[in-house]
Scaffold this motif. Structure first.
Motif, PDB file in Angstrom:
ATOM      1  N   ALA A  23      -0.185  -7.244 -10.574  1.00 50.91           N
ATOM      2  CA  ALA A  23      -0.582  -6.140  -9.713  1.00 50.91           C
ATOM      3  C   ALA A  23      -1.202  -6.677  -8.431  1.00 50.91           C
ATOM      4  O   ALA A  23      -2.070  -7.553  -8.474  1.00 50.91           O
ATOM      5  N   ALA A  24      -0.749  -6.153  -7.319  1.00 48.68           N
ATOM      6  CA  ALA A  24      -1.231  -6.605  -6.025  1.00 48.68           C
ATOM      7  C   ALA A  24      -2.152  -5.576  -5.385  1.00 48.68           C
ATOM      8  O   ALA A  24      -2.000  -4.375  -5.585  1.00 48.68           O
ATOM      9  N   SER A  25      -3.084  -6.075  -4.592  1.00 48.86           N
ATOM     10  CA  SER A  25      -3.957  -5.212  -3.810  1.00 48.86           C
ATOM     11  C   SER A  25      -4.274  -5.898  -2.502  1.00 48.86           C
ATOM     12  O   SER A  25      -4.082  -7.106  -2.346  1.00 48.86           O
ATOM     13  N   GLY A  26      -4.719  -5.127  -1.558  1.00 54.45           N
ATOM     14  CA  GLY A  26      -5.082  -5.681  -0.264  1.00 54.45           C
ATOM     15  C   GLY A  26      -3.987  -5.541   0.773  1.00 54.45           C
ATOM     16  O   GLY A  26      -4.236  -5.227   1.928  1.00 54.45           O
ATOM     17  N   LEU A  27      -2.758  -5.816   0.371  1.00 52.62           N
ATOM     18  CA  LEU A  27      -1.601  -5.692   1.252  1.00 52.62           C
ATOM     19  C   LEU A  27      -0.448  -5.120   0.434  1.00 52.62           C
ATOM     20  O   LEU A  27      -0.464  -5.166  -0.795  1.00 52.62           O
ATOM     21  N   SER A  28       0.555  -4.615   1.122  1.00 54.65           N
ATOM     22  CA  SER A  28       1.716  -4.102   0.414  1.00 54.65           C
ATOM     23  C   SER A  28       2.596  -5.250  -0.044  1.00 54.65           C
ATOM     24  O   SER A  28       2.989  -6.109   0.748  1.00 54.65           O
ATOM     25  N   LEU A  29       2.912  -5.244  -1.330  1.00 55.87           N
ATOM     26  CA  LEU A  29       3.673  -6.346  -1.908  1.00 55.87           C
ATOM     27  C   LEU A  29       5.129  -6.350  -1.452  1.00 55.87           C
ATOM     28  O   LEU A  29       5.809  -7.378  -1.565  1.00 55.87           O
ATOM     29  N   HIS A  30       5.616  -5.240  -0.917  1.00 58.80           N
ATOM     30  CA  HIS A  30       7.056  -5.173  -0.666  1.00 58.80           C
ATOM     31  C   HIS A  30       7.520  -6.056   0.489  1.00 58.80           C
ATOM     32  O   HIS A  30       8.704  -6.221   0.692  1.00 58.80           O
ATOM     33  N   TYR A  31       6.564  -6.662   1.205  1.00 58.34           N
ATOM     34  CA  TYR A  31       6.944  -7.597   2.260  1.00 58.34           C
ATOM     35  C   TYR A  31       7.197  -9.006   1.714  1.00 58.34           C
ATOM     36  O   TYR A  31       7.686  -9.871   2.452  1.00 58.34           O
ATOM     37  N   TYR A  32       6.863  -9.241   0.436  1.00 55.98           N
ATOM     38  CA  TYR A  32       6.805 -10.598  -0.078  1.00 55.98           C
ATOM     39  C   TYR A  32       7.737 -10.853  -1.251  1.00 55.98           C
ATOM     40  O   TYR A  32       7.925  -9.987  -2.105  1.00 55.98           O
ATOM     41  N   ALA A  33       8.299 -12.056  -1.262  1.00 54.68           N
ATOM     42  CA  ALA A  33       8.936 -12.534  -2.479  1.00 54.68           C
ATOM     43  C   ALA A  33       7.830 -12.868  -3.479  1.00 54.68           C
ATOM     44  O   ALA A  33       6.734 -13.282  -3.099  1.00 54.68           O
ATOM     45  N   VAL A  34       8.125 -12.667  -4.747  1.00 58.27           N
ATOM     46  CA  VAL A  34       7.132 -12.911  -5.796  1.00 58.27           C
ATOM     47  C   VAL A  34       7.752 -13.773  -6.880  1.00 58.27           C
ATOM     48  O   VAL A  34       8.918 -13.610  -7.241  1.00 58.27           O
ATOM     49  N   GLY A  35       6.972 -14.694  -7.381  1.00 56.73           N
ATOM     50  CA  GLY A  35       7.465 -15.555  -8.453  1.00 56.73           C
ATOM     51  C   GLY A  35       6.485 -15.642  -9.599  1.00 56.73           C
ATOM     52  O   GLY A  35       5.280 -15.441  -9.427  1.00 56.73           O
ATOM     53  N   TRP A  36       7.048 -15.935 -10.770  1.00 53.26           N
ATOM     54  CA  TRP A  36       6.237 -16.265 -11.934  1.00 53.26           C
ATOM     55  C   TRP A  36       6.367 -17.755 -12.204  1.00 53.26           C
ATOM     56  O   TRP A  36       7.483 -18.287 -12.221  1.00 53.26           O
ATOM     57  N   PHE A  37       5.250 -18.392 -12.413  1.00 56.44           N
ATOM     58  CA  PHE A  37       5.187 -19.818 -12.694  1.00 56.44           C
ATOM     59  C   PHE A  37       4.379 -20.021 -13.965  1.00 56.44           C
ATOM     60  O   PHE A  37       3.577 -19.163 -14.347  1.00 56.44           O
TER      61      PHE A  37
END
Length: 126
Positions: A23-37
């Motif tokens: 879960a993201a907060s502070g900025l909109s996540l839709h601008y970013y690629a996201v990965g699981w490590f």
């Protein structure tokens, strides 16, 4: 500033399933690629699965193909990792990360990301 919080980890038997959330907060996540490590004890961190900002492109590690599925809900500012057919070797701390300018294959391979969560423990054991 983008904050990422992982949840959904725990103890599961081999063959079981877990669903991780980032879960993201502070900025909109839709601008970013996201990965699981993930990082297992005594091992280097490795990229598990990455998804582009639009969700149209994904990249999965060979070790999880066919078992793990990454997805995102930009309206909820959340990225998920559905993990099925879990194996003991999937044990580790799972981190989500976000980056604004890296292609998903490179993000997963190199671990390049601007923001990281604190991680959630996944233990696969009988």
């Amino acid at each position: 500033q983008l904050q990422l919080v992982e949840s959904g980890g725990g103890l599961v038997q081999p063959g079981g399933s877990l669903r991780l959330s980032c879960a993201a907060s502070g900025l909109s996540l839709h601008y970013y690629a996201v990965g699981w490590f993930r990082q297992a004890p005594g091992k280097e961190r490795e990229g598990v699965s990455c998804i582009s900002s639009s969700g149209e492109s994904t990249n999965d590690a060979d070790s999880v193909k066919g078992r793990f599925t990454i997805s995102r809900d930009n309206a909820k500012n959340t990225v998920y990792l559905q993990m099925d057919s879990l194996k003991p070797e999937d044990t580790g701390v799972y981190y989500c990360a976000a980056d604004g300018g890296t292609e998903v294959q490179t993000m997963c391979a190199m671990g390049w990301a601007d923001w990281w969560g604190q991680g959630t423990q996944v233990t696969v054991s009988s």
